[in-house]
Design an enzyme around this catalytic site. Structure first.
Site, mmCIF file in Angstrom:
data_model
loop_
_atom_site.group_PDB
_atom_site.id
_atom_site.type_symbol
_atom_site.label_atom_id
_atom_site.label_comp_id
_atom_site.label_asym_id
_atom_site.label_seq_id
_atom_site.Cartn_x
_atom_site.Cartn_y
_atom_site.Cartn_z
ATOM 1 N N ASP A 128 6.976 1.734 -0.250
ATOM 2 C CA ASP A 128 6.828 0.441 -0.901
ATOM 3 C C ASP A 128 8.180 -0.220 -1.164
ATOM 4 O O ASP A 128 8.347 -0.952 -2.119
ATOM 5 C CB ASP A 128 6.013 0.578 -2.199
ATOM 6 C CG ASP A 128 5.430 -0.762 -2.630
ATOM 7 O OD1 ASP A 128 5.248 -1.634 -1.766
ATOM 8 O OD2 ASP A 128 5.192 -0.939 -3.834
ATOM 9 N N GLY A 162 1.629 2.617 5.375
ATOM 10 C CA GLY A 162 1.302 1.572 6.326
ATOM 11 C C GLY A 162 1.962 0.284 5.908
ATOM 12 O O GLY A 162 2.516 0.188 4.821
ATOM 13 N N HIS A 163 1.943 -0.659 6.791
ATOM 14 C CA HIS A 163 2.461 -1.968 6.435
ATOM 15 C C HIS A 163 1.623 -3.032 7.129
ATOM 16 O O HIS A 163 1.020 -2.797 8.169
ATOM 17 C CB HIS A 163 3.944 -2.102 6.764
ATOM 18 C CG HIS A 163 4.284 -1.868 8.201
ATOM 19 N ND1 HIS A 163 4.416 -0.607 8.740
ATOM 20 C CD2 HIS A 163 4.516 -2.733 9.204
ATOM 21 C CE1 HIS A 163 4.718 -0.711 10.010
ATOM 22 N NE2 HIS A 163 4.783 -1.981 10.325
ATOM 23 N N THR A 164 1.603 -4.185 6.498
ATOM 24 C CA THR A 164 0.822 -5.295 7.008
ATOM 25 C C THR A 164 1.738 -6.212 7.803
ATOM 26 O O THR A 164 2.791 -6.621 7.319
ATOM 27 C CB THR A 164 0.162 -6.071 5.855
ATOM 28 O OG1 THR A 164 -0.662 -5.153 5.126
ATOM 29 C CG2 THR A 164 -0.690 -7.206 6.372
ATOM 30 N N ARG A 188 8.424 25.954 13.122
ATOM 31 C CA ARG A 188 8.389 26.050 14.589
ATOM 32 C C ARG A 188 7.093 26.654 15.118
ATOM 33 O O ARG A 188 7.086 27.357 16.123
ATOM 34 C CB ARG A 188 9.601 26.817 15.112
ATOM 35 C CG ARG A 188 10.895 26.156 14.759
ATOM 36 C CD ARG A 188 12.064 26.859 15.401
ATOM 37 N NE ARG A 188 13.284 26.127 15.068
ATOM 38 C CZ ARG A 188 14.353 26.691 14.556
ATOM 39 N NH1 ARG A 188 14.377 27.982 14.301
ATOM 40 N NH2 ARG A 188 15.419 25.976 14.301
#
Length: 200
Positions: free
Chosen positions: A56, A83-85, A185
């Protein structure tokens, strides 16, 4: 100083004049005042956007703005917990995996080896942009990016439950357990899905 979007204009001006940009700013976010650092090596026209907190910070808005004129956009790490708009052609699109340049047919979008990718959610996001009319895009996925498996989702939820009042508050999307497997790993990588012999 508290700002929201004006930083974008300032960054563009700095991009023209300086060989190195190191810019700190704050803005009022969902969780109060958010700090962000934008560092850019502008020699050769490269800019790197780095957030200094857990989300954010406004990285998506800055990356979206810069991606409009970029030849290459790289998502270096992370998963679909955040996420982003993106606002493109006056419409909003919520991206969780795909790099911000995905709407520009001329931009090469790279999902790099630091990412952890949950296949079902990835294909849902691809389907979303196809349904919105975007078919002509360039997308490359590193064969060394790790895969979030169904058991990672279950582990994430179980670990949060076991912690009780000390729970971190994850999105329970398996990202932490997938990175744990990567560090140990023992994780499954995208390349392993292509070459089944390597998974045995």
């Amino acid at each position: 100083m508290i700002c929201k979007v004006p930083i974008l204009v300032l960054l563009k001006r700095l991009h023209i004049r300086l060989s190195w940009v190191s810019l700190g700013f704050s803005y009022e976010g969902r969780y109060g005042i958010i700090n962000c650092v934008v560092r850019g090596d502008v020699v050769g026209n490269r800019i790197v956007v780095v957030g200094t907190q857990w989300g954010d910070e406004g990285k998506g808005k800055i990356t979206d703005y810069l991606a409009q004129a970029a030849d290459v956009v790289v998502r270096s790490q992370g998963g679909n917990n955040a996420g982003h708009t993106i606002l493109f052609n006056h419409k909003k699109y919520a991206l969780h995996f795909l790099p911000s340049g995905i709407f520009n047919a001329k931009t090469l979008n790279i999902m790099a080896n630091g990412m952890v990718i949950e296949p079902k959610s990835f294909f849902e996001e691809i389907q979303m942009i196809h349904e919105a009319g975007f078919h002509d895009f360039q997308l490359v996925i590193s064969d060394r990016a790790h895969v979030i498996m169904p058991y990672h989702l279950q582990l994430d939820a179980l670990e949060e439950t076991l912690k009780g009042p000390l729970a971190v508050g994850t999105t329970k999307k398996g990202i932490g357990p997938a990175y744990t497997d990567k560090a140990m790993r023992i994780g499954i990588r995208i390349g392993d899905l292509i070459d089944r012999k390597s998974v045995v």
